[in-house]
Design a protein around this motif. Structure first.
Motif, PDB file in Angstrom:
ATOM      1  N   ARG A 447      -0.819  18.520  -3.020  1.00 53.15           N
ATOM      2  CA  ARG A 447      -1.195  17.615  -1.938  1.00 53.15           C
ATOM      3  C   ARG A 447      -2.671  17.838  -1.615  1.00 53.15           C
ATOM      4  O   ARG A 447      -3.084  18.971  -1.348  1.00 53.15           O
ATOM      5  CB  ARG A 447      -0.352  17.867  -0.681  1.00 53.15           C
ATOM      6  CG  ARG A 447       1.152  17.715  -0.859  1.00 53.15           C
ATOM      7  CD  ARG A 447       1.548  16.264  -1.060  1.00 53.15           C
ATOM      8  NE  ARG A 447       2.998  16.119  -1.088  1.00 53.15           N
ATOM      9  CZ  ARG A 447       3.731  16.220  -2.190  1.00 53.15           C
ATOM     10  NH1 ARG A 447       3.143  16.469  -3.355  1.00 53.15           N
ATOM     11  NH2 ARG A 447       5.050  16.090  -2.152  1.00 53.15           N
ATOM     12  N   SER A 504       0.328  15.113  13.192  1.00 51.10           N
ATOM     13  CA  SER A 504       1.585  14.613  12.661  1.00 51.10           C
ATOM     14  C   SER A 504       1.389  14.004  11.277  1.00 51.10           C
ATOM     15  O   SER A 504       2.195  14.229  10.366  1.00 51.10           O
ATOM     16  CB  SER A 504       2.171  13.573  13.617  1.00 51.10           C
ATOM     17  OG  SER A 504       3.348  13.017  13.094  1.00 51.10           O
ATOM     18  N   LYS A 505       0.313  13.259  11.101  1.00 50.75           N
ATOM     19  CA  LYS A 505       0.029  12.637   9.813  1.00 50.75           C
ATOM     20  C   LYS A 505      -0.231  13.691   8.743  1.00 50.75           C
ATOM     21  O   LYS A 505       0.235  13.573   7.601  1.00 50.75           O
ATOM     22  CB  LYS A 505      -1.178  11.707   9.936  1.00 50.75           C
ATOM     23  CG  LYS A 505      -1.501  10.949   8.664  1.00 50.75           C
ATOM     24  CD  LYS A 505      -2.633   9.970   8.874  1.00 50.75           C
ATOM     25  CE  LYS A 505      -2.927   9.187   7.594  1.00 50.75           C
ATOM     26  NZ  LYS A 505      -4.035   8.217   7.802  1.00 50.75           N
ATOM     27  N   ARG A 507       0.940  16.741   8.622  1.00 47.20           N
ATOM     28  CA  ARG A 507       2.187  17.408   8.252  1.00 47.20           C
ATOM     29  C   ARG A 507       3.041  16.500   7.376  1.00 47.20           C
ATOM     30  O   ARG A 507       3.752  16.976   6.490  1.00 47.20           O
ATOM     31  CB  ARG A 507       2.944  17.820   9.512  1.00 47.20           C
ATOM     32  CG  ARG A 507       2.284  18.997  10.244  1.00 47.20           C
ATOM     33  CD  ARG A 507       3.202  19.599  11.296  1.00 47.20           C
ATOM     34  NE  ARG A 507       2.686  20.861  11.791  1.00 47.20           N
ATOM     35  CZ  ARG A 507       2.006  21.012  12.920  1.00 47.20           C
ATOM     36  NH1 ARG A 507       1.752  19.943  13.688  1.00 47.20           N
ATOM     37  NH2 ARG A 507       1.579  22.199  13.304  1.00 47.20           N
ATOM     38  N   GLN A 508       2.970  15.199   7.597  1.00 41.08           N
ATOM     39  CA  GLN A 508       3.707  14.265   6.755  1.00 41.08           C
ATOM     40  C   GLN A 508       3.159  14.280   5.327  1.00 41.08           C
ATOM     41  O   GLN A 508       3.912  14.190   4.347  1.00 41.08           O
ATOM     42  CB  GLN A 508       3.632  12.854   7.325  1.00 41.08           C
ATOM     43  CG  GLN A 508       4.448  12.658   8.602  1.00 41.08           C
ATOM     44  CD  GLN A 508       4.242  11.277   9.202  1.00 41.08           C
ATOM     45  OE1 GLN A 508       3.610  10.419   8.603  1.00 41.08           O
ATOM     46  NE2 GLN A 508       4.797  11.064  10.391  1.00 41.08           N
ATOM     47  N   SER A 511       4.491  17.271   3.381  1.00 42.53           N
ATOM     48  CA  SER A 511       5.953  17.421   3.294  1.00 42.53           C
ATOM     49  C   SER A 511       6.486  16.936   1.933  1.00 42.53           C
ATOM     50  O   SER A 511       5.822  16.220   1.210  1.00 42.53           O
ATOM     51  CB  SER A 511       6.613  16.643   4.415  1.00 42.53           C
ATOM     52  OG  SER A 511       6.364  15.258   4.275  1.00 42.53           O
TER      53      SER A 511
END
Length: 511
Positions: A447, A504-505, A507-508, A511
């Motif tokens: 990532r 939040s973005k 961590r997405q 994932s």
């Protein structure tokens, strides 16, 4: 040396009952006294002092059955704990026979010599709120304190006495098999099938890493460690993290691989739901030790530590806690696979903040290793992390060397089964592509994240830094803003301080 010829007095729990009553009496100390009982000691807190009376008990792993053994253990406790907490361990005090069959406290001494009914370890009293387990419960531990704790642990381990005739795979096998045997005594609590799985996975890990365990022993990584390194045995003394109450009663428990010693602390933090703090401690320890080679052992070490706690809690009748530790042991020995994450962006874009935020969520416990280009550059140049480098340290050939080192360390970490986050500008297409290619070759998920922020934010952030590994200032940011970055295929995220949507973005993405 102990003068055993002059040792007299209490030799059984019944004999000690009278001594305990004497030590529990406020008149003995001229003030209030509080008693705390453990499986091995009776502890009496009064005024600014603590008196510890070792129980007249004998277990397979701890023998205080005679006054001679208790005296020796008192001396050893003071000696060993002065390695890390010299201001806390004041010495020893004899319990002497007084008038009318009573007792009296003898003077503070440094050696157990002369006639005594029993011996006490004497300590300076610490505010309970300064204990790290209390601080954890009240939310007063933070990442900075964990990094300072890591420095203390690393310094202790570096100076600890080394052994090549203990430890290694044989010692770890003894711990694992002892755990399995004792856990098997409670099939109602742990379940035969689940215990068999824990035993099988642990034995497979032992067999796979037996050579490495022995190699680390032969290389000096088995040392006289703490042995019981969890939050309850750490406190703040004059504002500094201080280790105390180490194992003095069994060398097989105390003389261990330094990473196994550290694993107890990591497991304790993780078990309390404090993985982010465990990750901060873990990364700082790795920065101090460079022990990438040991990472492959962490699942076994963390699992074994949790299994030890499971059997201890079970023996104390704490069934719920025992099950939770057993679950932890099973989870740790069978961790998720590794992942390679790269965080790029211009200076001041928030790379290090984001890398540290994401690391706890990546790969096996206690989360990913963070590799920071600024810190690696300083290391390769041979200076402290906060020393400023000359311009030639940022020449293209040196930058190439830094990125090559980052890739090599990432390869070693991922190959050990652990997650990694590479924190660097990654301004060139080739620098970004190199990590993607590495992940493909290793067969692990990749990532990439590209962080952005308005120029004024970038400049404000770098100008506000103090005590940081980065040398970037306003002039560096303005020069970077002119770079031809080429196509950036990584997801772009505008990272602003306190922006929960961007967190939040991010961590997405991983994932």
């Amino acid at each position: 040396m102990l003068d055993w010829g002059m040792m007299t007095g209490a030799s059984s729990p019944a004999d000690q009952a009278a001594i305990a009553a004497f030590l529990s009496d406020p008149a003995t100390h001229g003030g209030d006294v509080e008693r705390i009982d453990t499986h091995g000691s009776m502890v009496f807190l009064t005024g600014d002092r603590v008196y510890k009376l070792k129980r007249a008990v004998s277990f397979p792993y701890m023998d205080y059955g005679t006054r001679e053994k208790r005296a020796a253990a008192c001396e050893a406790e003071v000696k060993l704990n002065r390695r890390t907490a010299p201001s806390l361990y004041l010495g020893l005090a004899p319990v002497l026979r007084g008038a009318a069959d009573g007792f009296r406290l003898g003077p503070l001494v440094q050696r157990a010599e002369g006639e005594a009914e029993d011996w006490l370890v004497v300590m300076a009293r610490v505010d309970r709120e300064a204990l790290f387990d209390r601080m954890a419960e009240s939310g007063r531990l933070d990442a900075d304190l964990m990094r300072r704790l890591a420095d203390a642990v690393a310094a202790f381990h570096a100076s600890a006495e080394r052994f090549t005739d203990r430890g290694g795979q044989a010692a770890m096998r003894w711990v694992v098999e002892d755990n399995v045997a004792e856990l098997a005594e409670r099939p109602d609590l742990f379940g035969p099938d689940r215990l068999a799985r824990l035993a099988d996975l642990s034995r497979v890990a032992l067999d796979r890493h037996a050579g490495l365990l022995d190699l680390r022993r032969d290389g000096g990584l088995v040392r006289y460690c703490h042995g019981d390194l969890h939050l309850r045995n750490i406190c703040l003394v004059d504002g500094q993290p201080t280790l105390f109450d180490c194992i003095e009663f069994n060398d097989d428990i105390a003389i261990v691989d330094v990473l196994y010693d550290q694993a107890f602390l990591l497991m304790d933090l993780e078990h309390r739901g404090l993985r982010s703090l465990a990750n901060a401690l873990f990364n700082r320890m790795l920065e101090r030790t460079g022990d990438i080679g040991g990472l492959v052992l962490l699942p076994l070490f963390l699992s074994t530590r949790a299994a030890v706690r499971a059997k201890v809690e079970a023996s104390a009748g704490k069934d719920r806690s025992a099950r939770e530790y057993f679950d932890h042991a099973l989870t740790a020995i069978d961790p998720p696979g590794p992942k390679l994450v790269a965080v790029g962006g211009l200076s001041g874009s928030g790379k290090t903040t984001v890398a540290r935020m994401l690391a706890p969520d990546i790969g096996p416990a206690p989360g990913a290793v963070v590799l920071r280009s600024d810190a690696v550059r300083k290391e390769l140049w041979g200076v402290a992390e906060t020393d400023r480098l000359p311009p030639e340290a940022y020449a293209p050939d040196m930058t190439h060397r830094v990125y090559a080192e980052l890739a090599d360390r990432a390869r070693r970490i991922v190959s050990a089964g652990h997650g990694v986050v590479v924190d660097a500008v990654h301004a060139r297409i080739g620098e970004r592509a190199a990590l993607e290619d590495l992940a493909r070759r290793l067969g692990v998920p990749f990532r990439g994240i590209w962080l952005e922020a308005p120029p004024e934010v970038l400049i404000a952030r770098v100008e506000a830094r103090t005590g940081d590994a980065s040398d970037a200032g306003e002039s560096v940011v303005r020069r970077q803003l002119t770079y031809a970055l080429g196509e950036i295929s990584w997801p772009r995220v505008v990272h602003l301080d306190g922006d929960e949507d961007s967190k939040s973005k991010l961590r997405q993405i991983i994932s």
